[in-house]
Design an enzyme around this catalytic site. Structure first.
Site, PDB file in Angstrom:
ATOM      1  N   MET A  30       0.849  -1.195   0.000  1.00 53.52           N
ATOM      2  CA  MET A  30       0.000   0.000   0.000  1.00 53.52           C
ATOM      3  C   MET A  30       0.888   1.250   0.000  1.00 53.52           C
ATOM      4  O   MET A  30       0.443   2.333   0.368  1.00 53.52           O
ATOM      5  CB  MET A  30      -0.928   0.000   1.217  1.00 53.52           C
ATOM      6  N   HIS A  37       9.330  -3.571   3.453  1.00 51.62           N
ATOM      7  CA  HIS A  37       8.882  -3.782   2.066  1.00 51.62           C
ATOM      8  C   HIS A  37      10.081  -4.089   1.159  1.00 51.62           C
ATOM      9  O   HIS A  37      10.005  -4.957   0.286  1.00 51.62           O
ATOM     10  CB  HIS A  37       8.198  -2.525   1.520  1.00 51.62           C
ATOM     11  N   GLN A  61     -10.262  -2.509   2.596  1.00 55.70           N
ATOM     12  CA  GLN A  61      -9.768  -3.171   3.807  1.00 55.70           C
ATOM     13  C   GLN A  61      -9.738  -2.239   5.026  1.00 55.70           C
ATOM     14  O   GLN A  61      -9.225  -2.618   6.075  1.00 55.70           O
ATOM     15  CB  GLN A  61      -8.403  -3.806   3.561  1.00 55.70           C
ATOM     16  N   GLN A 148       5.812 -11.383   7.213  1.00 58.91           N
ATOM     17  CA  GLN A 148       5.351 -12.206   8.343  1.00 58.91           C
ATOM     18  C   GLN A 148       4.792 -11.320   9.470  1.00 58.91           C
ATOM     19  O   GLN A 148       4.087 -11.798  10.342  1.00 58.91           O
ATOM     20  CB  GLN A 148       6.528 -13.069   8.820  1.00 58.91           C
ATOM     21  N   LEU A 184       8.951  -2.854  11.887  1.00 60.89           N
ATOM     22  CA  LEU A 184       8.700  -1.763  10.948  1.00 60.89           C
ATOM     23  C   LEU A 184       7.258  -1.846  10.447  1.00 60.89           C
ATOM     24  O   LEU A 184       6.753  -2.919  10.154  1.00 60.89           O
ATOM     25  CB  LEU A 184       9.667  -1.837   9.764  1.00 60.89           C
TER      26      LEU A 184
HETATM   27  O1  PAF Z   1      -0.077  -5.795   3.632  1.00 61.71           O
HETATM   28  C1  PAF Z   1      -0.474  -4.863   2.915  1.00 61.71           C
HETATM   29  O2  PAF Z   1       0.220  -3.873   2.681  1.00 61.71           O
HETATM   30  C2  PAF Z   1      -1.871  -4.943   2.315  1.00 61.71           C
HETATM   31  O3  PAF Z   1      -2.758  -5.542   3.193  1.00 61.71           O
HETATM   32  C3  PAF Z   1      -1.885  -5.634   0.945  1.00 61.71           C
HETATM   33  C4  PAF Z   1      -1.463  -7.094   1.050  1.00 61.71           C
HETATM   34  C5  PAF Z   1      -0.977  -4.899  -0.010  1.00 61.71           C
HETATM   35  C6  PAF Z   1      -3.307  -5.616   0.376  1.00 61.71           C
HETATM   36  O4  PAF Z   1      -3.787  -4.325   0.224  1.00 61.71           O
END
Ligand code: PAF
Length: 282
Positions: A30, A37, A61, A148, A184
């Site tokens: 996101m 990331h 979500q 995780q 993080l």
């Molecule tokens: O973990 C996230 O950043 C979000 O839940 C995802 C998997 C990108 C779905 O929007």
């Protein structure tokens, strides 16, 4: 790095990237990227010939009183980091592109989707499963990489991928922590310096539990009580010992048990966990 905004173009480019001998890795995000990331991207790079990342702040979500509007957006900086890490394709659709007017299909992963974060954030995992299923359909990756830290999300997505016969591998990657132990998270940006100090209660509680397990304690109730001693200054959502695949509670710790915590520090909801991989013989 090519930045793509439409589903049609992303489908077309991924079709060209994906060949049997050149696996395509997908890193859904996101945005508001941090070293966690980037560790997913590096893992993808080590296993895949090409990498597609996605940045989409998925409204589905977020609950009505959650932080969708203020969720950190750092698109230009994110693009720079992804390009530096060797991502060849970035999908960054608008909300209207992902959910055109009239879109009516969602994916509920029943049971597991209502556990842990799913219990305190009703509909959250339906939003996650729906957007991730769409991303899987659009990109058709060979492998998809998730952190995780979102252990419940990982379990829900594995179940969804199994149930819907997605022909891909879901790879869970280790939690990345700051030097002081805080996991993080893009939401750490919300914390004031004082709240950041309070937030350290979460990794401290997990460490306390980990040490007790190392000393031979196996009973969940006793371990939870010990962890709770560290959590009296935060507003606890849950501290739980569950099976990492089903998210159902376990009363005795064993390999495959997930110790997970969620709490509000000020207005910010944080999560953390550790997975018991093997048990020292006692
Ligand atoms: O973990 C996230 O950043 C979000 O839940 C995802 C998997 C990108 C779905 O929007």
């Amino acid at each position: 790095m090519k930045i793509v905004e439409t589903v049609a173009e992303m489908q077309h480019l991924c079709r060209n990237l994906r060949t049997e001998n050149a696996p395509l890795g997908l890193v859904p995000t996101m945005g508001a990227l941090h070293a966690g990331h980037l560790s997913l991207v590096r893992r993808a790079r080590s296993e895949c010939a090409s990498i597609a990342a996605t940045i989409f702040v998925n409204p589905l979500q977020f609950g009505p009183n959650e932080d969708l509007a203020k969720y950190p957006r750092t698109f230009d900086e994110d693009c720079r980091q992804l390009a530096d890490e060797g991502v060849s394709l970035l999908f960054a659709p608008t909300t209207a592109e992902m959910y055109p007017p009239g879109a009516a299909t969602t994916i509920s992963v029943t049971g597991i989707g209502d556990r842990l974060d799913g219990a305190s954030r009703p509909g959250h995992f339906t939003g996650v499963a729906t957007v991730v299923a769409k991303l899987f359909h659009i990109a058709h990756p060979h492998r998809a990489f998730f952190g995780q830290k979102d252990a419940a999300q990982l379990a829900v997505l594995r179940q969804m991928a199994r149930d819907l016969n997605f022909d891909l591998e879901i790879i869970g990657c280790p939690i990345v922590r700051d030097a002081d132990g805080l996991a993080l998270s893009s939401r750490n940006k919300y914390l004031s310096p004082a709240e950041r100090t309070e937030a350290l209660a979460l990794p401290r509680a997990l460490r306390h539990i980990q040490q007790s397990i190392a000393s031979g304690e196996r009973q969940s109730d006793a371990l939870i009580q010990q962890g709770m001693q560290e959590l009296n200054r935060v507003k606890l959502d849950y501290l739980a010992t569950v099976d990492a695949q089903t998210l159902l509670p376990v009363s005795t710790i064993q390999p495959g048990t997930l110790i997970a915590v969620a709490a509000w520090v000020g207005q910010t909801r944080l999560i953390d966990n550790f997975l018991v991989e093997n048990l020292p013989s006692s």
